[in-house]
Design a protein around this motif. Structure first.
Motif, PDB file in Angstrom:
ATOM      1  N   ASP A 184       0.830  -1.214   0.000  1.00 17.33           N
ATOM      2  CA  ASP A 184       0.000   0.000   0.000  1.00 17.33           C
ATOM      3  C   ASP A 184       0.861   1.258   0.000  1.00 17.33           C
ATOM      4  OD1 ASP A 184      -2.367  -1.423  -0.018  1.00 17.33           O
ATOM      5  OD2 ASP A 184      -2.648  -1.288   2.154  1.00 17.33           O
ATOM      6  N   LEU A 185       1.879   1.275   0.846  1.00 13.90           N
ATOM      7  CA  LEU A 185       2.775   2.431   0.910  1.00 13.90           C
ATOM      8  C   LEU A 185       3.494   2.635  -0.418  1.00 13.90           C
ATOM      9  CD1 LEU A 185       4.401   2.041   4.435  1.00 13.90           C
ATOM     10  CD2 LEU A 185       2.819   3.828   3.709  1.00 13.90           C
ATOM     11  N   PHE A 186       4.038   1.559  -0.954  1.00 10.75           N
ATOM     12  CA  PHE A 186       4.813   1.628  -2.187  1.00 10.75           C
ATOM     13  C   PHE A 186       3.999   2.222  -3.330  1.00 10.75           C
ATOM     14  CE2 PHE A 186       6.162  -0.461  -6.174  1.00 10.75           C
ATOM     15  CZ  PHE A 186       7.452   0.042  -6.257  1.00 10.75           C
ATOM     16  N   TYR A 187       2.794   1.731  -3.520  1.00  9.88           N
ATOM     17  CA  TYR A 187       1.986   2.184  -4.650  1.00  9.88           C
ATOM     18  C   TYR A 187       1.471   3.615  -4.502  1.00  9.88           C
ATOM     19  CZ  TYR A 187       2.093  -2.348  -6.908  1.00  9.88           C
ATOM     20  OH  TYR A 187       2.504  -3.484  -7.542  1.00  9.88           O
ATOM     21  N   SER A 188       1.616   4.201  -3.328  1.00  7.35           N
ATOM     22  CA  SER A 188       1.148   5.573  -3.119  1.00  7.35           C
ATOM     23  C   SER A 188       2.275   6.604  -3.225  1.00  7.35           C
ATOM     24  CB  SER A 188       0.471   5.689  -1.753  1.00  7.35           C
ATOM     25  OG  SER A 188       1.431   5.534  -0.728  1.00  7.35           O
ATOM     26  N   THR A 189       3.456   6.179  -3.662  1.00  5.52           N
ATOM     27  CA  THR A 189       4.603   7.085  -3.662  1.00  5.52           C
ATOM     28  C   THR A 189       4.983   7.585  -5.049  1.00  5.52           C
ATOM     29  OG1 THR A 189       6.194   5.273  -3.902  1.00  5.52           O
ATOM     30  CG2 THR A 189       5.604   5.932  -1.636  1.00  5.52           C
ATOM     31  N   LEU A 226       9.467   4.808 -11.011  1.00 10.22           N
ATOM     32  CA  LEU A 226       9.926   3.462 -11.332  1.00 10.22           C
ATOM     33  C   LEU A 226       9.188   2.897 -12.549  1.00 10.22           C
ATOM     34  CD1 LEU A 226      11.977   1.434 -10.262  1.00 10.22           C
ATOM     35  CD2 LEU A 226      10.191   0.493  -8.814  1.00 10.22           C
ATOM     36  N   THR A 227       7.944   3.248 -12.702  1.00 11.34           N
ATOM     37  CA  THR A 227       7.169   2.744 -13.839  1.00 11.34           C
ATOM     38  C   THR A 227       7.371   3.580 -15.094  1.00 11.34           C
ATOM     39  OG1 THR A 227       5.210   3.981 -13.115  1.00 11.34           O
ATOM     40  CG2 THR A 227       5.394   1.685 -12.399  1.00 11.34           C
ATOM     41  N   ASN A 228       8.050   4.714 -14.966  1.00 11.51           N
ATOM     42  CA  ASN A 228       8.347   5.572 -16.112  1.00 11.51           C
ATOM     43  C   ASN A 228       9.746   5.238 -16.609  1.00 11.51           C
ATOM     44  OD1 ASN A 228       8.907   7.570 -17.936  1.00 11.51           O
ATOM     45  ND2 ASN A 228       8.483   9.263 -16.554  1.00 11.51           N
ATOM     46  N   SER A 229       9.847   4.589 -17.750  1.00 17.95           N
ATOM     47  CA  SER A 229      11.154   4.148 -18.250  1.00 17.95           C
ATOM     48  C   SER A 229      12.089   5.313 -18.556  1.00 17.95           C
ATOM     49  CB  SER A 229      10.973   3.287 -19.503  1.00 17.95           C
ATOM     50  OG  SER A 229      10.351   4.041 -20.534  1.00 17.95           O
ATOM     51  N   LYS A 230      11.552   6.498 -18.755  1.00 15.36           N
ATOM     52  CA  LYS A 230      12.387   7.666 -19.048  1.00 15.36           C
ATOM     53  C   LYS A 230      13.097   8.202 -17.811  1.00 15.36           C
ATOM     54  CE  LYS A 230       9.690   8.994 -23.025  1.00 15.36           C
ATOM     55  NZ  LYS A 230       8.862   9.995 -23.672  1.00 15.36           N
ATOM     56  N   SER A 231      12.630   7.840 -16.619  1.00 15.26           N
ATOM     57  CA  SER A 231      13.240   8.352 -15.395  1.00 15.26           C
ATOM     58  C   SER A 231      14.594   7.693 -15.110  1.00 15.26           C
ATOM     59  CB  SER A 231      12.318   8.138 -14.194  1.00 15.26           C
ATOM     60  OG  SER A 231      12.320   6.780 -13.792  1.00 15.26           O
ATOM     61  N   GLY A 232      14.766   6.461 -15.561  1.00 16.67           N
ATOM     62  CA  GLY A 232      16.009   5.737 -15.332  1.00 16.67           C
ATOM     63  C   GLY A 232      16.123   5.129 -13.942  1.00 16.67           C
ATOM     64  N   LEU A 233      15.134   5.352 -13.096  1.00 19.98           N
ATOM     65  CA  LEU A 233      15.203   4.838 -11.726  1.00 19.98           C
ATOM     66  C   LEU A 233      15.266   3.318 -11.698  1.00 19.98           C
ATOM     67  CD1 LEU A 233      15.263   5.622  -8.746  1.00 19.98           C
ATOM     68  CD2 LEU A 233      12.763   5.512  -8.744  1.00 19.98           C
ATOM     69  N   GLN A 234      14.612   2.671 -12.641  1.00 20.07           N
ATOM     70  CA  GLN A 234      14.593   1.209 -12.649  1.00 20.07           C
ATOM     71  C   GLN A 234      15.974   0.608 -12.900  1.00 20.07           C
ATOM     72  OE1 GLN A 234      13.551   3.393 -14.897  1.00 20.07           O
ATOM     73  NE2 GLN A 234      12.302   2.383 -16.388  1.00 20.07           N
ATOM     74  N   LEU A 235      16.928   1.419 -13.307  1.00 19.92           N
ATOM     75  CA  LEU A 235      18.290   0.930 -13.529  1.00 19.92           C
ATOM     76  C   LEU A 235      19.131   0.969 -12.255  1.00 19.92           C
ATOM     77  CD1 LEU A 235      18.953   2.723 -16.923  1.00 19.92           C
ATOM     78  CD2 LEU A 235      18.179   0.367 -16.555  1.00 19.92           C
ATOM     79  N   MET A 236      18.626   1.625 -11.230  1.00 20.15           N
ATOM     80  CA  MET A 236      19.343   1.738  -9.960  1.00 20.15           C
ATOM     81  C   MET A 236      19.161   0.457  -9.136  1.00 20.15           C
ATOM     82  SD  MET A 236      20.711   4.566 -10.203  1.00 20.15           S
ATOM     83  CE  MET A 236      20.611   6.096 -11.067  1.00 20.15           C
ATOM     84  N   ILE A 277      12.175   5.359   1.299  1.00 26.49           N
ATOM     85  CA  ILE A 277      12.077   5.673   2.732  1.00 26.49           C
ATOM     86  C   ILE A 277      12.216   7.180   2.960  1.00 26.49           C
ATOM     87  CG2 ILE A 277      13.258   5.394   4.951  1.00 26.49           C
ATOM     88  CD1 ILE A 277      13.710   2.457   4.146  1.00 26.49           C
ATOM     89  N   ASN A 278      13.106   7.819   2.230  1.00 30.53           N
ATOM     90  CA  ASN A 278      13.238   9.281   2.351  1.00 30.53           C
ATOM     91  C   ASN A 278      11.939   9.982   1.963  1.00 30.53           C
ATOM     92  OD1 ASN A 278      15.860   9.321   3.301  1.00 30.53           O
ATOM     93  ND2 ASN A 278      16.742   9.396   1.241  1.00 30.53           N
ATOM     94  N   GLU A 279      11.284   9.495   0.919  1.00 30.61           N
ATOM     95  CA  GLU A 279      10.009  10.092   0.531  1.00 30.61           C
ATOM     96  C   GLU A 279       8.950   9.868   1.605  1.00 30.61           C
ATOM     97  OE1 GLU A 279       6.442   9.672  -2.749  1.00 30.61           O
ATOM     98  OE2 GLU A 279       8.414   8.857  -3.275  1.00 30.61           O
ATOM     99  N   LEU A 280       8.905   8.692   2.185  1.00 31.02           N
ATOM    100  CA  LEU A 280       7.913   8.400   3.212  1.00 31.02           C
ATOM    101  C   LEU A 280       8.137   9.234   4.487  1.00 31.02           C
ATOM    102  CD1 LEU A 280       7.694   4.533   2.798  1.00 31.02           C
ATOM    103  CD2 LEU A 280       5.958   6.235   2.136  1.00 31.02           C
ATOM    104  N   ARG A 281       9.361   9.598   4.745  1.00 33.56           N
ATOM    105  CA  ARG A 281       9.663  10.409   5.928  1.00 33.56           C
ATOM    106  C   ARG A 281       9.148  11.834   5.788  1.00 33.56           C
ATOM    107  NH1 ARG A 281      15.731   8.249   6.884  1.00 33.56           N
ATOM    108  NH2 ARG A 281      15.165   6.424   8.125  1.00 33.56           N
ATOM    109  N   LYS A 282       9.027  12.300   4.565  1.00 30.84           N
ATOM    110  CA  LYS A 282       8.609  13.697   4.336  1.00 30.84           C
ATOM    111  C   LYS A 282       7.158  13.914   4.552  1.00 30.84           C
ATOM    112  CE  LYS A 282      12.307  14.637   1.177  1.00 30.84           C
ATOM    113  NZ  LYS A 282      12.716  14.990  -0.129  1.00 30.84           N
TER     114      LYS A 282
END
Length: 66
Positions: free
Chosen positions: A30-35, A41-51, A61-66
């Motif tokens: 639930d937390l993951f899908y709300s971030t 991660l689902t946007n291939s142009k962001s490049g996050l999925q390569l990390m 976790i940093n996003e959830l802390r904010k």
């Protein structure tokens, strides 16, 4: 990234999130899908999925802390 590879990566991150925060897998899901991290991660142009999973988890976790 192929859908099944991305799905497995998301699954690993959700499990890591649950273990790190000591919460159920369902709550982590639930937390993951709300971030914004999930959106990136689902946007291939962001490049996050390569990390690495750990890098994405820390970002999550940093996003959830904010």
């Amino acid at each position: 990234m192929r859908d099944n590879v991305l799905w497995r990566k998301q699954s690993r991150i959700i499990i890591l999130l649950a273990e790190t925060l000591h919460i159920s897998a369902e709550r982590a899901l639930d937390l993951f899908y709300s971030t914004e991290v999930y959106q990136q991660l689902t946007n291939s142009k962001s490049g996050l999925q390569l990390m690495s999973d750990q890098y994405i988890l820390e970002d999550l976790i940093n996003e959830l802390r904010k």
